[in-house]
Enzyme design. Structure first.
Site, short mmCIF file in Angstrom:
data_model
loop_
_atom_site.label_atom_id
_atom_site.label_comp_id
_atom_site.label_asym_id
_atom_site.label_seq_id
_atom_site.Cartn_x
_atom_site.Cartn_y
_atom_site.Cartn_z
N GLU B 53 15.73 39.27 38.33
CA GLU B 53 16.71 39.48 39.40
C GLU B 53 17.19 38.17 40.01
O GLU B 53 18.33 38.04 40.43
CB GLU B 53 16.13 40.38 40.50
CG GLU B 53 15.98 41.85 40.11
CD GLU B 53 14.64 42.16 39.46
OE1 GLU B 53 13.90 41.21 39.12
OE2 GLU B 53 14.33 43.36 39.28
N PHE B 115 5.57 53.61 46.94
CA PHE B 115 5.63 52.80 45.72
C PHE B 115 6.96 52.04 45.66
O PHE B 115 8.02 52.64 45.84
CB PHE B 115 5.45 53.69 44.48
CG PHE B 115 5.57 52.91 43.19
CD1 PHE B 115 4.64 51.92 42.87
CD2 PHE B 115 6.62 53.15 42.31
CE1 PHE B 115 4.75 51.19 41.70
CE2 PHE B 115 6.74 52.42 41.14
CZ PHE B 115 5.80 51.44 40.83
N LYS B 165 17.40 55.88 47.65
CA LYS B 165 17.72 56.54 46.39
C LYS B 165 18.42 57.88 46.58
O LYS B 165 19.36 58.20 45.85
CB LYS B 165 16.42 56.73 45.59
CG LYS B 165 16.64 57.24 44.19
CD LYS B 165 15.32 57.34 43.43
CE LYS B 165 15.56 57.81 42.00
NZ LYS B 165 14.28 57.94 41.25
N MET B 475 12.16 13.96 40.16
CA MET B 475 12.46 13.52 41.52
C MET B 475 11.19 13.42 42.35
O MET B 475 11.01 12.48 43.12
CB MET B 475 13.46 14.49 42.18
CG MET B 475 13.98 14.03 43.53
SD MET B 475 14.82 12.44 43.43
CE MET B 475 16.53 12.96 43.24
#
Lengths: 164, 565
Positions: B53, B115, B165, B475
């Site tokens: 994601e 959940f 949902k 770096m």
């Protein structure tokens, strides 16, 4: 310096978290906060006391304005206001000390709102100084518990903090 | 009156996206967004499935930067949503418009630690411009249009919509108003005319003016007026990392990027200037160095769309709140041609004296990273989009790659997100299919989202991954070398992997170069190929980024570098 901000907000879920979260993550300290509905439905007013110099307060106000649910922010410290806070004090009160307590309460134009065999609850309204003063006097009898509402304030005169 | 259509929540979302002109969605499905993905199955969107994601947000972020339109992301509840957090913060810090739609557990389970439940609106409150938890089907159309409106107006930024949902499957009336009115949200675009006149006077009186521009120039489309204004008033231009491309990198009046790894000339010019015109820039600490030594000779005009940026870091003499393009246009109309020949001559002597260092002289012929960047730049055209990750290669790109146009340099500025570059390059290619896209990355940052090799192979994304491989978190190693007595604590990446093998295992083509001659050759080869190509540039391991201003020092207190032992 202490500043009192009137923050007019849309009464949407989470708006209090948005405002208080902004204070904490930008490192501004809320000294106290009071929230309630205004005369316009769906619009609430928060009164927030915050400590900081002019530059800090300017940043606070600008950052608050960026919150989508914040409609208006006014700094009341710069104008004459009526400012009040309500405090409830549960104080130890045996029969012998009751009249002394009563006298103090009357001097401060407070009220006794609950009495039990060994304690009383006193309601008192005022500014910081007044509340601190009565607290100091009652300490002598033994304060069991204190609760305060946080300050609320209105501009003096006919001027208003607009809600839109 | 028009009759409202009765449709399902998931349809409402897709209809809203269609009305907003969305073409590409980056996302990753999961339990709570099953109904939404079911609706998507035969909808006319190009949905790009990333392998994580976080990569979806970075890709959408970059897509938004290149196109100027909000990037759109789908993710599921719980871990899907929390995986977005770094990417959202990145977009927030760089003011990139995004609309993110996350699934949430069904309403009856909210607050029960169900959940894959996470309070993503709570989590993202400090890192979004605004967010919503949709509680009813009736509010969904308004929430969608408000989200796009908020994300893409004023100071742009990410907006997250969390949808339980069950809402996806509920039916309700749908009418979509793209224009919306939000009580507490009213960005200022036009500058205050009194302040604009003060700015004009300050510019007229200045002997040593500089324009210091930032990402705001790019977001508002101000580059052409910036060029005209600089030309007319003969004012040299300095651009922050986020501003690169707003003025041509090879333009006559361009002094480069200032700050910690900026050009010596840019830093000297800011220090010596008697007027700084800050345009769409936020005077970030990487630029100002020690604040009380910054630009002490200068009056500062600050133009920004966000009033909270003005006076936040430095004291401002002329504040102008509004859209930087509109304000520069106002200034342009009022300004007379300027003469700054003496100041420009002074600047020229700095430029001659302090060219951008190309690395250690004794390493010529071996593969210096600066050389790789210069060759990539030399062999690219002006429409090439360069996307970087974060670290040394990012600074070398900012210093050595000639960026000529706005929206062709995509980098993680404010947050400095390692792992941004590769997925962002994917987003850039979907945004501009006709432009060459080069992802310049490091061996550290590339590994943070290396799984996206699967995405580029699956979609045959035509891009070149230029991996500046020095076997270190370069770096951080540089700072350890300079400030921690060369104690290279956990910055060595000497154990691989073999990036050519990795790329090939995913099905991408891969090349390698270890000398400067090879580098030029493989760049030409890669540019001639179609589909994803990785080039493993095995560069000098302990090359440093110079010039450098040590943290909390004045920006004219510069380590010029180049000849260190």
């Amino acid at each position: 310096m202490k500043h009192v901000l009137a923050i007019i907000v849309e009464n949407k879920p989470g708006v209090l978290t948005r405002v208080s979260g902004l204070f904490s993550r930008r490192g501004f300290n809320i000294e106290n906060i009071a929230v309630g509905e205004t005369v316009t439905p769906g619009i609430s007013r928060m009164t927030v006391t915050v400590e900081g110099n002019e530059r800090t307060i300017e940043q606070v106000v600008k950052q608050l304005h960026k919150l989508i649910n914040v409609i208006k922010v006014s700094n009341l410290a710069s104008e004459p206001t009526v400012m009040r806070e309500l405090m409830l004090i549960k104080v130890r009160a045996e029969t012998g000390s009751r009249s002394d307590i009563q006298q103090i309460v009357e001097t401060f134009r407070g009220k006794v709102v609950d009495v039990s065999p060994d304690s009383m609850i006193i309601e008192v309204t005022g500014n910081d100084e007044k509340l601190e003063a009565i607290k100091l006097l009652l300490q002598h009898f033994g304060i069991k518990e204190i609760v305060r509402t946080g300050k609320v304030a209105l501009l003096r005169g006919s001027k208003v903090t607009r809600e839109s | 009156m028009k009759r409202k259509r009765i449709i399902k929540g998931s349809q409402m979302i897709l209809s809203a996206l269609e009305k907003e002109g969305v073409e590409v969605i980056f996302g990753f499905p999961g339990g709570a967004v099953l109904p939404l993905y079911d609706q998507l199955y035969d909808a006319p969107f190009n949905h790009i499935l990333t392998r994580h994601e976080q990569a979806a947000v970075h890709a959408a972020d970059s897509y938004a930067r290149v196109t100027g339109k909000p990037g759109v992301v789908f993710a599921t509840s719980g871990p899907g949503a929390t995986n977005l957090v770094t990417g959202i913060t990145n977009a927030y810090m760089d003011s990139v418009p995004l609309v993110l739609i996350t699934g949430q557990v069904v309403r009856s389970l909210i607050g029960t630690d169900a959940f894959q439940e996470a309070d993503i609106t709570g989590i993202t409150m400090p890192i979004t411009k605004h967010n919503y938890l949709v509680k009813s089907i009736e509010e969904l159309p308004t929430v969608m249009s408000e989200a796009f409106y908020i994300a893409s107006t004023g100071r742009k930024g990410p907006v997250l919509i969390d949808v339980p949902k069950d809402i996806f499957d509920l039916e309700g009336p749908f009418q979509y108003e793209q224009k919306c009115h939000i009580h507490g949200y009213n960005p200022t675009y036009k500058g205050h005319i009194g302040q604009i006149n003060r700015a004009v006077k300050a510019i007229r009186d200045a002997k040593k003016p500089v324009i210091f521009g930032g990402g705001g120039l790019i977001r508002s489309g101000a580059s052409s007026v910036l060029g005209e204004l600089a030309e007319k008033a003969r004012i040299p231009v300095i651009l922050s990392l986020m501003g690169l491309g707003a003025y041509p990198g090879d333009g006559e009046l361009f002094l480069g990027m200032p700050g910690m790894h900026g050009c010596v000339t840019a830093n000297y010019a800011l220090t010596e200037a008697d007027l700084i015109i800050g345009a769409g820039v936020r005077f970030d600490d990487r630029v100002t160095g020690k604040l009380d030594t910054f630009a002490r000779q200068a009056k500062i005009i600050h133009i920004d769309i966000d009033p909270a940026e003005i006076g936040k870091n430095v004291m401002i003499d002329v504040p102008i709140v509004g859209d930087v393009r509109l304000i520069l246009e106002e200034l342009m109309q009022r300004l007379k041609p300027g003469n700054t020949a003496k100041w420009l001559k002074q600047i020229k002597t700095w430029q001659d004296q302090y060219p951008m260092p190309m690395g250690r002289e004794d390493k010529v012929g071996k593969l210096r990273p600066q050389y790789v960047i210069r060759e990539l730049s030399r062999l690219s055209d002006e429409n090439t989009i360069v996307v970087t990750d974060v670290g040394q290669h990012q600074m070398w790109t900012a210093q050595h790659f000639v960026i000529r146009k706005p929206n062709t340099f995509i980098t993680s500025g404010g947050l400095g997100t390692m792992g941004f570059g590769f997925p962002a390059a994917i987003g850039a290619k979907f945004a501009a299919p006709d432009s060459r896209v080069i992802c310049i990355t490091g061996d550290g940052g590339f590994q943070m989202n290396i799984q996206e090799l699967a995405t580029v192979v699956k979609n045959q994304v035509d891009l070149t991954i230029a991996l500046i491989n020095n076997s270190y978190l370069g770096m951080v190693r540089q700072w350890q070398e300079m400030f921690y007595d060369r104690r290279y604590s956990h910055t060595g990446l000497q154990d691989g992997p073999d990036f050519v093998n990795v790329a090939e295992a995913f099905g991408a083509r891969a090349l390698r170069a270890s000398t400067e001659d090879e580098a030029t050759e493989v760049i030409k080869q890669a540019f001639a190929m179609k589909g994803p190509v990785l080039i493993d540039f095995v560069v000098e391991k302990e090359e440093n980024v110079y010039p450098m201003v040590a943290p909390n020092r004045a920006i004219n207190d510069i380590i010029i570098g180049g000849d260190e032992q």
